[in-house]
Structure formats: structure tokens, C-alpha cells
Design a protein around this motif. Structure first.
Motif, mmCIF file in Angstrom:
data_model
loop_
_atom_site.group_PDB
_atom_site.id
_atom_site.type_symbol
_atom_site.label_atom_id
_atom_site.label_comp_id
_atom_site.label_asym_id
_atom_site.label_seq_id
_atom_site.Cartn_x
_atom_site.Cartn_y
_atom_site.Cartn_z
ATOM 1 N N GLN A 178 57.407 37.395 87.622
ATOM 2 C CA GLN A 178 58.518 37.379 86.674
ATOM 3 C C GLN A 178 58.055 36.897 85.292
ATOM 4 O OE1 GLN A 178 58.489 36.122 89.699
ATOM 5 N NE2 GLN A 178 60.165 37.058 90.859
ATOM 6 N N GLU A 179 57.151 35.932 85.274
ATOM 7 C CA GLU A 179 56.626 35.480 83.990
ATOM 8 C C GLU A 179 55.837 36.584 83.307
ATOM 9 O OE1 GLU A 179 54.576 31.730 84.016
ATOM 10 O OE2 GLU A 179 56.051 30.812 85.357
ATOM 11 N N THR A 180 55.077 37.346 84.084
ATOM 12 C CA THR A 180 54.353 38.485 83.504
ATOM 13 C C THR A 180 55.329 39.494 82.918
ATOM 14 O OG1 THR A 180 52.470 38.249 85.011
ATOM 15 C CG2 THR A 180 52.799 40.402 83.993
ATOM 16 N N ARG A 181 56.364 39.850 83.679
ATOM 17 C CA ARG A 181 57.332 40.834 83.192
ATOM 18 C C ARG A 181 58.036 40.337 81.931
ATOM 19 N NH1 ARG A 181 58.083 45.058 86.502
ATOM 20 N NH2 ARG A 181 57.381 44.866 88.667
ATOM 21 N N LEU A 182 58.379 39.060 81.905
ATOM 22 C CA LEU A 182 59.034 38.503 80.726
ATOM 23 C C LEU A 182 58.107 38.581 79.514
ATOM 24 C CD1 LEU A 182 61.270 36.998 79.252
ATOM 25 C CD2 LEU A 182 60.467 34.872 80.330
ATOM 26 N N ARG A 183 56.847 38.249 79.707
ATOM 27 C CA ARG A 183 55.892 38.333 78.600
ATOM 28 C C ARG A 183 55.755 39.775 78.105
ATOM 29 N NH1 ARG A 183 51.498 37.323 81.109
ATOM 30 N NH2 ARG A 183 50.407 39.299 80.708
ATOM 31 N N LEU A 184 55.771 40.741 79.021
ATOM 32 C CA LEU A 184 55.658 42.143 78.627
ATOM 33 C C LEU A 184 56.904 42.629 77.891
ATOM 34 C CD1 LEU A 184 53.896 43.766 81.718
ATOM 35 C CD2 LEU A 184 52.888 43.127 79.514
ATOM 36 N N VAL A 185 58.083 42.143 78.313
ATOM 37 C CA VAL A 185 59.320 42.491 77.582
ATOM 38 C C VAL A 185 59.212 42.031 76.135
ATOM 39 C CG1 VAL A 185 61.770 41.896 77.356
ATOM 40 C CG2 VAL A 185 60.855 42.559 79.583
ATOM 41 N N LEU A 186 58.750 40.813 75.927
ATOM 42 C CA LEU A 186 58.620 40.283 74.570
ATOM 43 C C LEU A 186 57.530 41.025 73.798
ATOM 44 C CD1 LEU A 186 58.935 36.482 75.402
ATOM 45 C CD2 LEU A 186 60.683 37.956 74.384
ATOM 46 N N THR A 187 56.446 41.358 74.468
ATOM 47 C CA THR A 187 55.358 42.085 73.817
ATOM 48 C C THR A 187 55.823 43.472 73.387
ATOM 49 O OG1 THR A 187 53.718 40.892 75.135
ATOM 50 C CG2 THR A 187 52.990 42.920 74.088
ATOM 51 N N LYS A 188 56.566 44.130 74.260
ATOM 52 C CA LYS A 188 57.097 45.463 73.937
ATOM 53 C C LYS A 188 57.985 45.408 72.704
ATOM 54 C CE LYS A 188 59.757 49.217 76.088
ATOM 55 N NZ LYS A 188 60.404 49.682 77.344
ATOM 56 N N ALA A 189 58.668 44.274 72.508
ATOM 57 C CA ALA A 189 59.543 44.101 71.342
ATOM 58 C C ALA A 189 58.781 43.595 70.118
ATOM 59 C CB ALA A 189 60.666 43.131 71.689
ATOM 60 N N GLY A 190 57.444 43.533 70.224
ATOM 61 C CA GLY A 190 56.643 43.084 69.091
ATOM 62 C C GLY A 190 56.557 41.581 68.964
ATOM 63 N N MET A 191 56.796 40.860 70.068
ATOM 64 C CA MET A 191 56.808 39.395 70.020
ATOM 65 C C MET A 191 56.014 38.820 71.185
ATOM 66 S SD MET A 191 60.817 38.636 69.070
ATOM 67 C CE MET A 191 61.418 39.382 70.585
ATOM 68 N N ARG A 192 54.758 39.190 71.298
ATOM 69 C CA ARG A 192 53.964 38.609 72.373
ATOM 70 C C ARG A 192 53.773 37.111 72.120
ATOM 71 N NH1 ARG A 192 48.073 40.435 74.832
ATOM 72 N NH2 ARG A 192 47.981 38.797 76.416
ATOM 73 N N PRO A 193 54.063 36.268 73.120
ATOM 74 C CA PRO A 193 53.831 34.833 72.933
ATOM 75 C C PRO A 193 52.372 34.554 72.597
ATOM 76 C CG PRO A 193 55.207 35.221 74.855
ATOM 77 C CD PRO A 193 54.724 36.556 74.416
ATOM 78 N N SER A 194 52.157 33.629 71.706
ATOM 79 C CA SER A 194 50.785 33.316 71.312
ATOM 80 C C SER A 194 50.086 32.428 72.331
ATOM 81 C CB SER A 194 50.767 32.634 69.941
ATOM 82 O OG SER A 194 51.482 31.405 69.970
ATOM 83 N N ARG A 195 50.859 31.747 73.188
ATOM 84 C CA ARG A 195 50.280 30.890 74.216
ATOM 85 C C ARG A 195 51.130 30.938 75.467
ATOM 86 N NH1 ARG A 195 48.687 25.638 72.230
ATOM 87 N NH2 ARG A 195 48.935 24.974 74.407
ATOM 88 N N THR A 196 50.494 30.661 76.605
ATOM 89 C CA THR A 196 51.214 30.479 77.864
ATOM 90 C C THR A 196 50.880 29.092 78.412
ATOM 91 O OG1 THR A 196 49.400 31.571 79.052
ATOM 92 C CG2 THR A 196 51.300 32.933 78.456
ATOM 93 N N GLN A 197 51.773 28.581 79.257
ATOM 94 C CA GLN A 197 51.608 27.254 79.866
ATOM 95 C C GLN A 197 51.312 26.202 78.789
ATOM 96 O OE1 GLN A 197 52.638 27.098 82.869
ATOM 97 N NE2 GLN A 197 52.749 29.333 82.948
#
Length: 299
Positions: A178-197
């Protein structure tokens, strides 16, 4: 425990009656105790025994042996071997493997984490491939650089173009699909998180860890599993933790399964609003290629 029936009979470990009535045959001469739960690792071992210990475990089966979680137990076992004799429940591959691409895990020859990622990243479509690479990165000491190194020696392999994109999207910080999918949703919208954890501290102590976000703008995104909403004590801890984050200047967006599955635009609007309020540029830098690649994909 999965075992060869002929070997167990020869060793006197079971009788013919016990083998027939108390065990289930998975493949020719390969048995498991009747009613036992068959894990992906068990299926990998069963397939290898079926090959008379000649094949190399590959794909999702290799990932399971390397400790990957979230592998569907319904998936077939995977082997790499020259013989293409078909058998139910086993997917056979016949690809060239260099000796450096084979490791031994729990006594079973399997593709190394790097070679396993090289194979999984070229199959099943990019979203599934990212999910699988994230899990492999999380479970092992594998790095994206390790996988990229194999492209040079296998540059003509099918699916390498997809693999390059998948490697750019993968992240070793995802602790669930689910965390991967959430990150991909944001990336698809042009907002990939710059960091995880992201670990957050005040001047005295550790406050908490955010699944993903932008520490440079103090915007964090949390995926909350069911226990965060159904367990009153967990919910109280989340509320207190969010208050501490806010005191430190963080903006936190919490996402549950319903939002991720059915209301992805709501997630995007909330995250974009908090990034705007924090003064982040719009669009975020270096996002165009990734967003374009994911543009037509269902996540």
C-alpha cells in the motif's frame, strides 16, 4: 516440511501407509503434511525437489527465499532450467544465468537478489514490477545500482526498457504494498516524495516515523492500515503524535485503504494543497519523465 517421498521411504522416516494417508503429493514424488499451509518458500523448495535438485529457483520463488513478504501464495513456483517439460503449479524459464547470478539460500540454488530483481522488473507490467522490487529492496541489502549493473551484460533481454523505468521508481523504504501504491499515485501526479521512512525528532526525543514526504518542506504522508482506525489505543496515539508533528511545523496527510482505492484525486488535492502552503514549487522538480511514464497506468 516439503520432502521427496522416495527418500523418506528409503530412510525409514515414513511408512508407505503414512505417506499415502497423512501427506499430500504436490508434484511427482514431492510431499507435504496433509493440511499444512503451503508458503511461497515451501512451493519454491517443492519445485526444486521436483527438478531433482537440478534447477535454479528464480522469479517470485527466489524472492520468497530471499525473505520477501507480500507474495501471493497462489502464484506458481518459478524455476530456471533447460528442460521445458510443463508441470502444473510450476512456471519454467530458460534464460542464461552467469555463475555470479546464482546464490545458495537455505541449501537451495536461487538467483541472487540482483538477478531476481532484474527478472521481476521486466515482467508483469510496471506497477506490479515496482511493487515486487520495493519488497525485494526492503528484504535484502540489494541496491538499485546492483540491478543496473546487470543491464550492461544482458542489454538485449526482453523488458529492459520497462526495467529502466521501474528502477527509477523503486524505493527501499516501502514497508507494504500500500505504501508503494501511495507513492506511485503521488509520483503519477508529479509529486514523488523526496524521502521515505522519515524520522522526526524534537530537541529532546524521537517523535515518530513518517512513511514518506518532503522534509525540506515539512510535509508528510502516512498510510494507515485498519488498526489505525479500529484500535482505540492506536488511534489515540496517532492523534497525539499528529499534535506533536504540528507543533514542530509539519503538515501531515493520512491515507486509508478507501482513499487509496477509490479517491486518489482527494489524496492528490490534499497533498498538493499542503505542499503549496509550505511553499514548494509547482510542479516539483525532475518529475516530468516519471509522471509521463505512469500517466496511462492504473495504480
Amino acid at each position: 516440511m516439503v520432502f521427496l517421498g522416495s527418500e523418506a521411504l528409503a530412510a525409514g522416516a515414513v511408512t508407505r501407509h503414512q505417506l499415502t494417508h497423512h501427506h499430500e503429493m504436490l508434484h511427482r514424488d514431492v510431499y507435504i503434511a496433509r493440511g499444512a499451509e503451503l508458503t511461497p518458500s515451501d512451493k519454491a523448495r517443492a519445485a526444486w525437489l521436483w527438478s531433482r535438485r537440478r534447477a535454479v529457483v528464480a522469479g517470485l520463488s527466489a524472492a520468497a527465499l530471499h525473505g520477501c513478504k507480500w507474495i501471493d501464495a497462489a502464484e506458481p513456483a518459478e524455476l530456471n532450467q533447460r528442460s521445458q517439460h510443463k508441470v502444473a503449479g510450476i512456471m519454467l524459464h530458460c534464460e542464461r544465468l552467469d555463475s555470479a547470478e546464482i546464490s545458495v539460500v537455505h541449501g537451495i540454488p536461487a538467483t541472487t537478489p540482483a538477478r531476481t530483481a532484474f527478472d521481476l522488473g521486466r515482467r508483469r507490467g510496471p506497477v506490479s514490477a515496482v511493487l515486487r522490487l520495493d519488497a525485494l529492496l526492503q528484504a535484502t541489502t540489494l541496491t538499485v545500482t546492483d540491478v543496473r549493473a546487470l543491464i550492461g551484460s544482458h542489454g538485449g533481454a526482453r523488458g529492459v526498457v520497462q526495467l529502466r523505468h521501474v528502477l527509477a521508481l523503486a524505493d527501499d523504504g516501502a514497508e507494504s504494498p500500500q505504501e508503494t501504491r501511495l507513492r506511485l499515485v503521488l509520483t503519477k501526479a508529479g509529486m514523488r516524495p523526496s524521502r521515505t521512512q522519515i524520522e522526526v525528532y524534537d530537541e529532546y526525543r524521537f517523535i515518530g516515523r513518517l512513511d514518506m514526504g518532503w522534509p525540506e518542506w515539512k510535509v508528510g504522508v502516512q498510510y494507515d492500515g485498519a488498526q489505525h482506525w479500529t484500535d482505540p489505543r492506536q488511534r489515540a496515539r496517532d492523534i497525539e503524535q499528529d499534535a506533536r508533528y504540528r507543533e514542530l511545523g509539519w503538515r501531515i496527510i493520512r491515507v486509508d485503504a478507501d482513499l487509496l482505492r477509490r479517491r486518489q484525486l482527494t489524496i492528490i488535492r490534499r497533498v498538493r494543497g499542503d505542499l503549496d502552503a509550505a511553499g514548494a514549487p509547482h510542479p516539483l522538480p525532475n518529475m516530468k519523465k516519471m509522471a509521463r511514464f505512469l500517466g496511462n497506468l492504473a495504480i
